[in-house]
Scaffold this active site. Structure first.
Site, PDB file in Angstrom:
ATOM      1  CB  CYS A  56      70.424 -20.326 -50.530  1.00 18.23           C
ATOM      2  SG  CYS A  56      69.049 -20.391 -49.359  1.00 18.23           S
ATOM      3  CG  HIS A 115      68.992 -21.977 -54.211  1.00 20.22           C
ATOM      4  ND1 HIS A 115      68.962 -23.038 -53.330  1.00 20.22           N
ATOM      5  CD2 HIS A 115      68.307 -20.969 -53.610  1.00 20.22           C
ATOM      6  CE1 HIS A 115      68.295 -22.684 -52.244  1.00 20.22           C
ATOM      7  NE2 HIS A 115      67.892 -21.438 -52.393  1.00 20.22           N
ATOM      8  CG  ASN A 135      65.239 -22.780 -50.154  1.00 22.41           C
ATOM      9  OD1 ASN A 135      66.333 -23.318 -50.090  1.00 22.41           O
ATOM     10  ND2 ASN A 135      65.094 -21.465 -50.226  1.00 22.41           N
TER      11      ASN A 135
END
Length: 317
Positions: free
Chosen positions: A112, A244, A274
């Site tokens: 990520c 993020h 996500n």
């Protein structure tokens, strides 16, 4: 010498799965997911739609947005943890799709935090003077790593890609500063229970959610504070915060602790879920498409991923 973003583009697969649809085959419900994550839907790639295909769609949009020829690109970096194949790299396949030859291309794996890592690497390469135009991509098919019986993880992720075109800045715009970190001792907080050299399969995502939340808040906050201090910035200098997009609770808590005003925080997790390394460039593309960014605006990126890996970056638009 520093790099600047001259174009960006995002792509999300056409298939959308809402929380209510997910609840038909997973032991969960819309209220449970919304309360804990802020997510209402996610985009899911088809069986024959691979990470390289998502990357290509976003890359073509970024190239068009930058107003350059594809032949201007002299390096491709793809940030991904879900490659089509163990080898070759997604970047190599993408190079072929774009019709490019004799330029380097490689994948970067920081999960990520991949896009922030990739930005620092790309900036170093442009600053070296060896490369003029870099295509930097975050692309993920995260749903390929999900255990659909584990409601603590399968509700969190989606598929997508975001790309930026980077060139040398000739004014005060571009990357101001960045930092990246890792802590391998914490890898068991978030990992896949498989791998090529381990058992020959990709495995599924395993996560210790509460521990990850605490680490995310602590590490992203410190990373940002370090950047602010190093560059003699204050929080009020930030025009847009693009974190993020992992979880709305993490995003909101960070903004609260750092005293970043609500209207400056870019949130796409509700609709995108996500998307790992793709989440920041996707959010950036969404913000740019809104027409809100002005020349001279200061953008703050920050991310944390498995590894653990994390980091932040300041960009002047």
């Amino acid at each position: 010498m520093t790099c600047k973003i001259i174009g960006c583009g995002g792509y999300l697969p056409s298939k959308i799965v809402s929380n209510d649809e997910l609840a038909k085959f997973v032991d969960t419900n819309d209220a449970w997911i919304r309360t804990r994550t802020g997510i209402t839907q996610r985009h899911i790639a088809g069986d024959t739609e691979y990470t390289s295909h998502l990357a290509l769609e976003s890359a073509e949009k970024a190239i068009a947005d930058a107003g350059i020829s594809v032949n201007d690109i002299d390096l491709i970096i793809t940030c991904t943890t879900t490659p089509d194949n163990s080898f070759p790299s997604v970047a190599s396949k993408l190079q072929g799709y774009l019709g490019l030859t004799n330029i380097p291309s490689f994948d970067l794996q920081a999960v990520c935090a991949g896009f922030v890592y990739g930005l620092q690497v790309a900036n170093s390469l442009i600053s070296s003077g060896k490369y003029k135009t870099i295509l930097l991509i975050g692309a993920e098919k995260m749903t390929s790593l999900l255990d659909w019986n584990d409601r603590t993880t399968c509700v969190l992720f989606g598929d997508g890609a975001g790309s930026v075109i980077l060139q040398r800045s000739r004014d005060d715009s571009g990357l101001i500063d960045s930092n990246i970190f890792s802590s391998g001792a914490d890898y068991e907080i978030l990992y896949t229970n498989g791998g090529v050299s381990m058992n020959g399969i990709s495995g599924k995502i395993v996560m210790q959610g509460q521990k990850l939340f605490r680490h995310a808040i602590e590490k992203m906050q410190q990373s940002i504070k370090d950047l602010l201090h190093a560059n003699q910035f204050s929080v009020s200098d930030i025009d847009y915060f693009i974190p993020h997009q992992a979880n709305i609770r993490i995003i909101n808590k960070l903004a609260e602790l750092l005293n970043i005003e609500e209207h400056k925080v870019v949130k796409t997790v509700e609709k995108h879920a996500n998307c790992s390394a793709a989440s920041i460039p996707l959010a950036l593309s969404t913000l740019k498409a809104s027409g809100k960014i002005k020349k001279g605006d200061i953008l703050l990126f920050s991310a944390i991923g498995a590894g653990l890996t994390w980091g932040s970056a300041f960009i002047r638009w």
